[in-house]
Design an enzyme around this catalytic site. Structure first.
Site, PDB file in Angstrom:
ATOM      1  N   ARG A   1       0.838  -1.213   0.000  1.00 21.35           N
ATOM      2  CA  ARG A   1       0.000   0.000   0.000  1.00 21.35           C
ATOM      3  C   ARG A   1       0.865   1.253   0.000  1.00 21.35           C
ATOM      4  O   ARG A   1       0.533   2.244  -0.671  1.00 21.35           O
ATOM      5  CB  ARG A   1      -0.945  -0.031   1.212  1.00 21.35           C
ATOM      6  CG  ARG A   1      -1.986   1.086   1.185  1.00 21.35           C
ATOM      7  CD  ARG A   1      -3.050   0.895   2.246  1.00 21.35           C
ATOM      8  NE  ARG A   1      -2.518   1.061   3.591  1.00 21.35           N
ATOM      9  CZ  ARG A   1      -3.228   0.879   4.709  1.00 21.35           C
ATOM     10  NH1 ARG A   1      -4.499   0.516   4.637  1.00 21.35           N
ATOM     11  NH2 ARG A   1      -2.682   1.040   5.903  1.00 21.35           N
TER      12      ARG A   1
ATOM     13  N   LYS B   1      -2.675   6.805   1.159  1.00 24.19           N
ATOM     14  CA  LYS B   1      -2.495   7.153   2.577  1.00 24.19           C
ATOM     15  C   LYS B   1      -1.452   8.266   2.642  1.00 24.19           C
ATOM     16  O   LYS B   1      -0.266   8.033   2.860  1.00 24.19           O
ATOM     17  CB  LYS B   1      -2.062   5.910   3.366  1.00 24.19           C
ATOM     18  CG  LYS B   1      -2.301   6.021   4.857  1.00 24.19           C
ATOM     19  CD  LYS B   1      -2.281   4.672   5.515  1.00 24.19           C
ATOM     20  CE  LYS B   1      -2.215   4.759   7.029  1.00 24.19           C
ATOM     21  NZ  LYS B   1      -3.396   5.345   7.647  1.00 24.19           N
TER      22      LYS B   1
ATOM     23  N   GLU C   1     -16.143   5.946   5.350  1.00 25.26           N
ATOM     24  CA  GLU C   1     -15.438   5.286   6.462  1.00 25.26           C
ATOM     25  C   GLU C   1     -15.369   6.258   7.633  1.00 25.26           C
ATOM     26  O   GLU C   1     -15.869   7.376   7.545  1.00 25.26           O
ATOM     27  CB  GLU C   1     -14.033   4.891   6.010  1.00 25.26           C
ATOM     28  CG  GLU C   1     -13.208   6.087   5.530  1.00 25.26           C
ATOM     29  CD  GLU C   1     -11.812   5.712   5.033  1.00 25.26           C
ATOM     30  OE1 GLU C   1     -11.345   4.621   5.378  1.00 25.26           O
ATOM     31  OE2 GLU C   1     -11.219   6.522   4.312  1.00 25.26           O
TER      32      GLU C   1
HETATM   33  N1  PMP Z   1      -9.256   4.615   6.946  1.00 28.22           N
HETATM   34  C1  PMP Z   1      -8.398   5.605   7.243  1.00 28.22           C
HETATM   35  C2  PMP Z   1      -8.706   6.976   6.749  1.00 28.22           C
HETATM   36  C3  PMP Z   1      -7.227   5.338   7.974  1.00 28.22           C
HETATM   37  O1  PMP Z   1      -6.371   6.319   8.236  1.00 28.22           O
HETATM   38  C4  PMP Z   1      -6.983   4.021   8.412  1.00 28.22           C
HETATM   39  C5  PMP Z   1      -5.714   3.695   9.161  1.00 28.22           C
HETATM   40  N2  PMP Z   1      -5.677   4.281  10.423  1.00 28.22           N
HETATM   41  C6  PMP Z   1      -7.924   3.026   8.133  1.00 28.22           C
HETATM   42  C7  PMP Z   1      -9.033   3.354   7.365  1.00 28.22           C
HETATM   43  C8  PMP Z   1      -7.724   1.623   8.569  1.00 28.22           C
HETATM   44  O2  PMP Z   1      -6.697   1.015   7.828  1.00 28.22           O
HETATM   45  P1  PMP Z   1      -5.788  -0.135   8.424  1.00 28.22           P
HETATM   46  O3  PMP Z   1      -6.701  -1.250   8.795  1.00 28.22           O
HETATM   47  O4  PMP Z   1      -4.870  -0.484   7.322  1.00 28.22           O
HETATM   48  O5  PMP Z   1      -5.105   0.424   9.628  1.00 28.22           O
END
Ligand code: PMP
Length: 286
Positions: free
Chosen positions: A52, A151, A184
């Site tokens: 990622r 990200k 989300e």
């Molecule tokens: N959405 C956002 C905006 C995030 O910053 C994160 C990570 N903190 C997630 C979802 C969750 O992703 P992950 O399970 O890879 O931590």
């Protein structure tokens, strides 16, 4: 003993670990990052996180000046230097030190650093009783601006959503996308359960494709729990039997109230509890 931070090949004491004020990561949020967990001395889903990170970097046209193996080794070295067996890792790659204009042309080399630290999860009672959240007025990034799938170091929309949550006296906010559908939470993915079916927005609904989200989908398949990725509206949240969020730091947390409405019975539901426990075992036992 002071925590050690890895910056471009050097392990420095936390107080000496500094980046330049001319770094475009700071000046413009020009960079990418990952938040990763270490369980029992192992970096959880290391390959997926590095994948990622490289995808994020590719979209923002940032060439990471290390191989994946080198960054994995940097993370392992930092975890070891701090004697952690369980911790959180923040892996960051910025455009690097440049000048005051926007153009990255003057940034000779990206800056990379690795912080390892203990993590702040939500208070224990939230895992037991569930969490109240709101939907925020600020939306997730439009996919044709900087994609929410990247990200990046610019989390301002999400931070504004979190401030709205703080104002409302709750710890998290659900963000909608540019079409008004559910995306989300500000730092976590979201799931609902209705009629025994687990549902979560698709990756084109304006979300970061969470590593925890993917692990939960895999666990549903493994345990024969029906699970679909589909577009959800706010109405779907309000009428859900159960709702929960997922993320590397938070893991799995039940959401029992949204915008003042009680979700399901108002307590963590059976599917959420099952997935919470399954994820806990999966991370700790492999
Ligand atoms: N959405 C956002 C905006 C995030 O910053 C994160 C990570 N903190 C997630 C979802 C969750 O992703 P992950 O399970 O890879 O931590």
């Amino acid at each position: 003993m002071s925590l050690k931070v890895w910056i471009d090949g050097k392990l420095l004491d936390k107080d000496d670990a500094k980046v330049s004020v001319y770094d475009h990561g700071l000046l413009y949020g020009d960079g990418v990052f990952e938040g990763i967990r270490v369980y029992n001395g192992r970096i959880f889903k290391c390959e997926q996180h590095l994948g990622r990170l490289w995808d994020s970097a590719k979209t923002i046209r940032l060439a990471i000046p290390y191989t994946r193996d080198e960054l994995r080794a940097a993370m392992e070295q930092t975890v070891k230097a701090n004697n952690f067996t369980d911790c959180y890792i923040r892996l960051v790659v910025t455009r690097g030190v440049g000048y005051l204009g926007l153009s990255p042309a003057k940034c000779a080399r990206p800056t990379a650093f690795v912080i390892t630290d203990t993590i702040e999860m939500y208070p224990k009672e939230m895992y037991e009783r569930g969490m109240s959240v709101i939907t925020a007025s600020v939306i997730r990034n439009h996919p044709n601006a900087i994609s929410p799938r990247v990200k990046s170091l610019n989390y301002l929309n999400n931070i504004l959503a979190r401030i709205e949550a703080n104002d409302a006296g709750v710890p998290e906010a659900i963000m909608l996308n540019h079409e008004g559908n559910v995306a989300e939470c500000s730092a976590d993915n979201i799931f609902i359960v209705r009629g025994g079916v687990v549902m979560t927005p698709t990756i084109t609904d304006g979300i970061l494709e969470g590593i925890t989200r993917n692990a939960i989908i895999d666990l549903c398949h493994r345990d024969k729990i029906p699970c679909v990725e589909r577009t959800l509206q706010r109405h779907d949240l309000y009428i859900a039997d159960e709702c929960f969020l997922t993320g590397s730091a938070a893991e799995v947390v039940s959401i029992t109230r949204i915008d003042g409405r009680v979700i399901g019975t108002g307590t963590p539901g059976p599917v959420t509890k099952r997935l919470h426990d399954a994820f806990h075992r999966y991370t700790r036992e492999g």
